[in-house]
Design an enzyme around this catalytic site. Sequence first.
Site, PDB file in Angstrom:
ATOM      1  N   LYS A 204      -5.070  -4.010  20.037  1.00  0.00           N
ATOM      2  CA  LYS A 204      -5.745  -3.360  18.940  1.00  0.00           C
ATOM      3  C   LYS A 204      -6.846  -2.532  19.059  1.00  0.00           C
ATOM      4  CE  LYS A 204      -3.491  -6.636  15.811  1.00  0.00           C
ATOM      5  NZ  LYS A 204      -3.804  -7.869  14.965  1.00  0.00           N
TER       6      LYS A 204
ATOM      7  N   GLN B 103      -7.933 -11.913  12.754  1.00  0.00           N
ATOM      8  CA  GLN B 103      -6.789 -12.357  13.499  1.00  0.00           C
ATOM      9  C   GLN B 103      -6.413 -13.764  13.313  1.00  0.00           C
ATOM     10  OE1 GLN B 103      -5.158 -10.205  15.197  1.00  0.00           O
ATOM     11  NE2 GLN B 103      -3.440 -11.757  16.041  1.00  0.00           N
TER      12      GLN B 103
ATOM     13  N   ASP C 110      -4.841  -5.241   6.829  1.00  0.00           N
ATOM     14  CA  ASP C 110      -3.564  -6.006   7.111  1.00  0.00           C
ATOM     15  C   ASP C 110      -2.438  -6.268   5.807  1.00  0.00           C
ATOM     16  OD1 ASP C 110      -3.146  -7.400   9.493  1.00  0.00           O
ATOM     17  OD2 ASP C 110      -4.685  -8.657   9.371  1.00  0.00           O
TER      18      ASP C 110
HETATM   19  N1  GUN Z   1      -1.595 -12.650  13.816  1.00  0.00           N
HETATM   20  C1  GUN Z   1      -0.238 -12.452  14.231  1.00  0.00           C
HETATM   21  N2  GUN Z   1       0.155 -11.271  13.299  1.00  0.00           N
HETATM   22  C2  GUN Z   1      -0.799 -10.790  12.712  1.00  0.00           C
HETATM   23  C3  GUN Z   1      -1.092  -9.636  12.045  1.00  0.00           C
HETATM   24  O1  GUN Z   1      -0.287  -8.839  11.761  1.00  0.00           O
HETATM   25  N3  GUN Z   1      -2.331  -9.526  11.397  1.00  0.00           N
HETATM   26  C4  GUN Z   1      -3.279 -10.481  11.666  1.00  0.00           C
HETATM   27  N4  GUN Z   1      -4.645 -10.550  10.908  1.00  0.00           N
HETATM   28  N5  GUN Z   1      -3.010 -11.787  12.293  1.00  0.00           N
HETATM   29  C5  GUN Z   1      -2.014 -11.689  13.024  1.00  0.00           C
END
Ligand code: GUN
Length: 301
Positions: free
Chosen positions: A54, A98, A121
């Site tokens: 990311k 995350q 998100d």
């Molecule tokens: N952990 C696994 N997928 C995601 C996601 O799309 N967003 C976040 N914040 N954590 C994750």
Amino acid sequence: MSAILLNGTEIRKEILAEIQQEVESIKAAHGVVPGLVTILVGSNAASLSYVSLKVKTAHSLGFKEIQDNQPDDISEAALLALLAKYQQDESIHGILVQLPLPSHINEKVVLNAIDPNKDVDGFHPVNVGRLVIGGTEAIFPPCTPAGIQEMIRRSGVETRGAEVVVVGRSNIVGKPIANMLLQKGPGANATVTVVHTATRDLAAHCQRADILIVAAGVPGLVKPEWIKPGACVIDVGVNRVGETVSPTTGRTVAILRGDVDFDEASKIAGFITPVPGGVGPMTIAMLMRNTLNSLKFKLGI
Ligand code: GUN
């Protein structure tokens, strides 16, 4: 194989190029770039690799990106204080924590503390509500469902009036994609059925799907004979079924398998996503798009 492959890696490239162009023109006109902070608690290997990707992608697009790594034992109060700092930071337009978080931290409390207008998100209840209302209310569609909808749209598969069957009812994929595809508007307007672990006849539902979206997390759950000939099959499953040594790097890598038997299904389906290289790469592109959109909402453009 007769199905057309929906290549997430290629589509992601196109989307990132579009985003990069927009970032440059906004920077030239307004002197600002999208700002994203990615908060990682602890050192979970999978989370670390997702977050690194990311961050790398955000940098490549010219975003301001802050990777804020916190120790495993950070208190919930300290994490909430950190969020408060970024909510007030005018140069940050997206905040991502995350998941999963360590067990001493209440995930719900943390997600609910993120400013809904920086919640790229799309997990905050306000944004879930906005998504269900639809139309211009839906400002931050969650990234994986947004990636699925984008893939379907770019493939040219008609969604209006289509029978869509979603396998799985998670908050991150099943529920939001079902809501998104039943809304009025382009890339939606479908007749949506959500099936789950208590559904009586899974096969019968899948067999009438023009678009079959599988997000169950069960390798090989969907059998080839459940697929309607010519259907569009979107496999969201990323299941680690073993390990192997990469012949190119010599490193141990996970063997990934989807929820659909790809080799057999691709002889029947009209369109299909591979695992890996299908839905996965789209998720990060959608995160970047949500962050860009957050800046655009702020600028009123
Ligand atoms: N952990 C696994 N997928 C995601 C996601 O799309 N967003 C976040 N914040 N954590 C994750």
